[in-house]
Each structure stands twice: as C-alpha cells, then as structure tokens.
Enzyme design. Sequence first.
Site, PDB file in Angstrom:
ATOM      1  N   CYS A   1     -23.056  37.930  -1.051  1.00  0.00           N
ATOM      2  CA  CYS A   1     -24.555  37.052  -0.132  1.00  0.00           C
ATOM      3  C   CYS A   1     -24.521  36.083   0.728  1.00  0.00           C
ATOM      4  O   CYS A   1     -23.854  36.015   1.413  1.00  0.00           O
ATOM      5  CB  CYS A   1     -24.696  35.730  -1.537  1.00  0.00           C
ATOM      6  SG  CYS A   1     -24.563  36.456  -3.055  1.00  0.00           S
TER       7      CYS A   1
ATOM      8  N   GLU B   1     -25.414  66.517  -9.403  1.00  0.00           N
ATOM      9  CA  GLU B   1     -24.627  65.081  -9.673  1.00  0.00           C
ATOM     10  C   GLU B   1     -22.625  65.386  -9.680  1.00  0.00           C
ATOM     11  O   GLU B   1     -22.480  66.670  -9.845  1.00  0.00           O
ATOM     12  CB  GLU B   1     -24.262  64.140 -10.559  1.00  0.00           C
ATOM     13  CG  GLU B   1     -23.801  62.922 -10.759  1.00  0.00           C
ATOM     14  CD  GLU B   1     -23.167  62.008 -10.227  1.00  0.00           C
ATOM     15  OE1 GLU B   1     -24.532  61.547  -9.173  1.00  0.00           O
ATOM     16  OE2 GLU B   1     -22.130  61.648  -9.043  1.00  0.00           O
TER      17      GLU B   1
ATOM     18  N   ASP C   1     -31.901  60.208  -4.936  1.00  0.00           N
ATOM     19  CA  ASP C   1     -31.161  59.056  -4.812  1.00  0.00           C
ATOM     20  C   ASP C   1     -30.573  59.253  -4.585  1.00  0.00           C
ATOM     21  O   ASP C   1     -29.251  58.271  -5.133  1.00  0.00           O
ATOM     22  CB  ASP C   1     -31.510  59.048  -6.277  1.00  0.00           C
ATOM     23  CG  ASP C   1     -31.081  57.293  -6.059  1.00  0.00           C
ATOM     24  OD1 ASP C   1     -31.105  56.897  -5.430  1.00  0.00           O
ATOM     25  OD2 ASP C   1     -30.492  56.955  -7.247  1.00  0.00           O
TER      26      ASP C   1
ATOM     27  N   CYS D   1     -31.148  53.049  -1.439  1.00  0.00           N
ATOM     28  CA  CYS D   1     -30.428  51.906  -1.108  1.00  0.00           C
ATOM     29  C   CYS D   1     -30.121  51.007  -0.161  1.00  0.00           C
ATOM     30  O   CYS D   1     -29.570  49.879   0.241  1.00  0.00           O
ATOM     31  CB  CYS D   1     -29.277  51.792  -2.027  1.00  0.00           C
ATOM     32  SG  CYS D   1     -27.659  52.483  -1.714  1.00  0.00           S
TER      33      CYS D   1
HETATM   34  N1  SAH Z   1     -29.711  58.510  -9.238  1.00  0.00           N
HETATM   35  C1  SAH Z   1     -28.326  57.547 -10.453  1.00  0.00           C
HETATM   36  C2  SAH Z   1     -27.660  57.433  -9.545  1.00  0.00           C
HETATM   37  C3  SAH Z   1     -27.556  56.659  -7.885  1.00  0.00           C
HETATM   38  S1  SAH Z   1     -26.651  57.026  -7.169  1.00  0.00           S
HETATM   39  C4  SAH Z   1     -29.078  56.287 -11.048  1.00  0.00           C
HETATM   40  O1  SAH Z   1     -30.220  55.888 -10.270  1.00  0.00           O
HETATM   41  O2  SAH Z   1     -28.166  56.055 -11.782  1.00  0.00           O
HETATM   42  C5  SAH Z   1     -26.032  57.589  -6.058  1.00  0.00           C
HETATM   43  C6  SAH Z   1     -25.177  59.181  -6.211  1.00  0.00           C
HETATM   44  O3  SAH Z   1     -24.895  60.206  -5.918  1.00  0.00           O
HETATM   45  C7  SAH Z   1     -23.943  58.568  -7.412  1.00  0.00           C
HETATM   46  O4  SAH Z   1     -23.539  58.882  -8.676  1.00  0.00           O
HETATM   47  C8  SAH Z   1     -22.880  59.841  -6.453  1.00  0.00           C
HETATM   48  O5  SAH Z   1     -21.973  60.232  -7.124  1.00  0.00           O
HETATM   49  C9  SAH Z   1     -24.020  61.002  -6.205  1.00  0.00           C
HETATM   50  N2  SAH Z   1     -23.061  61.488  -5.690  1.00  0.00           N
HETATM   51  C10 SAH Z   1     -22.450  60.769  -4.123  1.00  0.00           C
HETATM   52  N3  SAH Z   1     -22.450  62.198  -2.972  1.00  0.00           N
HETATM   53  C11 SAH Z   1     -23.142  63.399  -3.643  1.00  0.00           C
HETATM   54  C12 SAH Z   1     -23.192  64.706  -3.424  1.00  0.00           C
HETATM   55  N4  SAH Z   1     -23.179  64.849  -2.267  1.00  0.00           N
HETATM   56  N5  SAH Z   1     -24.194  65.744  -4.378  1.00  0.00           N
HETATM   57  C13 SAH Z   1     -24.271  64.815  -5.417  1.00  0.00           C
HETATM   58  N6  SAH Z   1     -23.466  63.839  -5.668  1.00  0.00           N
HETATM   59  C14 SAH Z   1     -23.566  63.026  -4.778  1.00  0.00           C
END
Ligand code: SAH
Length: 492
Positions: A126, A374, A422, A449
């Site tokens: 933190c 994903e 995301d 994020c």
């Molecule tokens: N939308 C989801 C996950 C977000 S986290 C939620 O809200 O729970 C980001 C995600 O992107 C992770 O699951 C990670 O495995 C995936 N990721 C990372 N690089 C990627 C890529 N090049 N192509 C597709 N997915 C990817």
Amino acid sequence: MSKRKNNGYKKSEKKRKQSNKPFGKKNSPSAARKGDKSKHPTTNKRHPDKTVTAEVTCTGLSNTGKGIIQWEGKQLEVEHLLPGETAEITVSTKGRYVNAELKRVLTPSKERIKPMCSYYYDCGGCQLLHMNEQAQTRFKQETVDKLMKPFGKPEPILTMDHPYDYRNKSHTTFGLNKERQIIGGLYAQNSHKLISMDGCLIHDPKADEIWQTIRDMMKSFKMQPYNEDTGQGFLRHVLVKVGKVSGEIMVVLVVASPIFKGKNNFIKALRKAHPEITTILMNVNNRNTSMVLGDQEKVLFGKGTITDILCGMKFEISAKSFYQINPVQTEKLYGKAIEMAQLTGKETVIDAYCGIGTIGLIASRKAGKVIGIELNKDAVRDAIRNSKRNDVKNARFFQGDAGEFMVKMAARGEKADVVIMDPPRSGSDEAFLSSVVKLKPKRVIYVSCNPETQVRDMKYLAQNGYEVKRIQPVDMFPQTVHVETVAEIVLK
Ligand code: SAH
C-alpha cells in the site's frame, strides 16, 4: 475510518500498535524500504557519491503518490511526504542517480494520519496509508484529471464505503526468521526480503486466517518453507481465492516438488480447522522464478475451482485465471461500462481481453451477440463454462492474442457495433487499435487499470476518427496508488 472486525488481524493489532514507532525511529519511512530501487535519474552529469541532509517543503504529489520537492534546482520525489509539509530528508547521490528519503516530518499536514498497519513502511504493498480518505480520493481524482486532460474532465471517482478487507485473492510467502521459526508474509516491494505478518488490512480476513493456520501447522507436519537461495524446502506460497458473495474458498499450496509427504493428513487437518474451504489444490513450481504459480496443478480436495456471483451472474474461477480482486467496486465499474455501451439488444459486442468472460456475459443480456477473446487458456475454458452456467446462448469465446484476432476479423470484413476492451497494465497494441479503426464499431468502451497506457491508446483512437466522450474513474484498489478507469469512446 472503519476498523476491521477480523479476529486474526485483531490479535496482532496490539502488537502493531506497540511497534508503530514515530518517524525517525526504526519503523520510520526513512529506515524502511532499504531495498527500494526507486531512484530518480535527473541529469546525465556524473556527481560524486554523497549523502546530505536537507530541509524541504513539499509542493505536490507525483502520479505515484510521492511528495514533490525541489533540491538544488532539481525536482525530486519523496515517499510518504504530503503537500504543504516541511520535512528533513536525506539526499543520496550515486553517479547520475539522486535518491531522496524522508527522515522526519517537521510540520505535518492535517491530512496525515497514523497508518492503520504497522508493516506499512516496510511492506510497500500500500502507498497511501499515511493519508486520510479525503486526501486519497483527491489524489486519485487529480491524477486521473491531469492525465486525461486532453479528453476533458473525468467524472468524480466512485469510492468504496469500507475500503479495507476487499482483496478476494492473496498470496503469502513462507520462510524462516533468525531464530529459525517459520514465518509467513509478503515480500517488501522491489525486494525479496520477506516481512513476517499477521494479516493485511486489504486482504480478505478469512484468507489471512487460513494462511496463518497453514503456517502454524507446518512445524508439526515437518513441512519446510522453500528457500529461494538454496532451492531447499517445500512450501513456496499459499494462494487463497475467496468468493466474496458465494463464500466459496480456494486454497492453492504452491510447492517446490510434487512429492507431498503426509499430504492426506495435512489436508484433513486444514479442512478440520477451516471447514469453509471448498477446494484445495497443489501447484508445483520448481523453477527459479518470481512467478507465483508453476505449470503443474493437482486438485487435492473439491472441484478445483470456486464460483462467485457478480452482477447477478455466476462465475467459475480457476487458480490461474484472472478475476477482478475487488468485487464490490467491480460491480460499479462493470455497471458503468454496460451503461456506456448503450446496448439495445441487437448489437454485436467484442469483449477483448475478456478473462473468464465477466464483462461479455453481463453484456450478453442486452446484446445481440458477444465475441470474447482472451490469451489465457484456463480463463477461456472458464469463460465457456460460465456461459453455460448462466444459460447464455449468444456468446462465443476464443483463445488467442486480442490484436491478432482483431486483425483477422478486420481482414475478413466482419462487423462489430461495440468493442469493450480491458487490457493488462501495459495497455493494448497497434495491431488491436488499428483493427478497431478498420472495424469501425460505433462505440469503444475502454476499461483500464493503468490510465497512462489508456491515455496513449485513446490518443491513437482520437487521431483515427474517435472521440472520448466520458471517463469514469473507480477506486478499485483503496490504500494503494492504483486507479481503474472506464472510458466511453464514440465514432465521430
Ligand atoms: N475483462 C476481464 C479481464 C481483464 S484483465 C475482467 O474484467 O475480469 C486482462 C486480461 O487480458 C487477462 O485475463 C489477461 O490474461 C488477458 N491478456 C493479456 N494479454 C492479452 C493479449 N495479448 N490478448 C488477449 N488477452 C490478453
């Protein structure tokens, strides 16, 4: 500020108070974080190595929550210093690196509070526990406002009513102290120094109780903690995932070898102490790596996954798949994302970087069809299972790189009305963004994020026919500098 009720943590509360020494003593910010590598390259000129003390006034906060000061014409950042405060600091110069550390606050800010956690200055997990809630909120709002300036003013950040105990996932590491007693805790940030703890202010209290039980069981089961330097020992980490709504709990014992002596008795004793555990796994990580999980996984009890409920839908979660760590705030975030998507029931929605399919499946109730993409295989398997569990018939999930997938979609001339994206902290890439531009969805909903990479990606979209309409920050990670944002981006 509300106090947590958890007994596991309370036990140690007294201990924490006793060890909460004032600034300048052992537990002070200056004495802490010895392994800290956050030095500031300021100039190419080489300085002779030296350490000096200086009296300074803090003029503001950096994006990482550090106090900004001026020293010998240079701007430096000092951890745990607040705007308006005067302080004594030490400035160490090594080559072209200048590092400033707080020694003593001379005039404390009204917004400074005593951190509720006595590990704060050692741990680093933190970064804002020395600020009151109001100051934390303002810091996050101002950081997002500053970064997003090219796109207009973001909405007020959505804060959390009880900004503690929120993490549904925690990993703990084990080791030996000087007296060779088994300890458990977290590594100090940017180092491999294990800090012995009795709990964490932002972890789920039940998860903390469970790993402490495991720590206390280890001796009688002759289970040695793994030693990174020698490669000896067995238990590396314990990962606990908690379904905050369902109450289901997963425990993953991350071990260095597949030979688990006394396994059945250990599992029996753990389940007896914590009948609330619904599944236990063993993950074998025999590599010399800072990654927590290895490739081999074995279910020792239960079905190997937990299910949680989010936005009224059930989600099955594996040990390795990503699931948002603060479900209370995630509902607010997803609620905004769905609202921004303005679905009418007809649209084709792409859920890119979909994880276990959460956003896409929630959107599927209001969309024509959903296509999820994903990279992580386990997460895609969970997403497919989750669509079945929730009786969703209009969603398909694919495994692969989101950028490559979109390039192929664009090449085939396919259509999408809404893209919800995301990506991880590093943001998206040009392959993905240029395909979005070719596919021309009416709306892009960008959940992030890391607002810095989000700004970079949104600039690309803004230069290629899109307009950022609305930005909503959400405090998903209270007490830390991190902030989540969701942006509504429309085709001009
Ligand atoms: N939308 C989801 C996950 C977000 S986290 C939620 O809200 O729970 C980001 C995600 O992107 C992770 O699951 C990670 O495995 C995936 N990721 C990372 N690089 C990627 C890529 N090049 N192509 C597709 N997915 C990817």
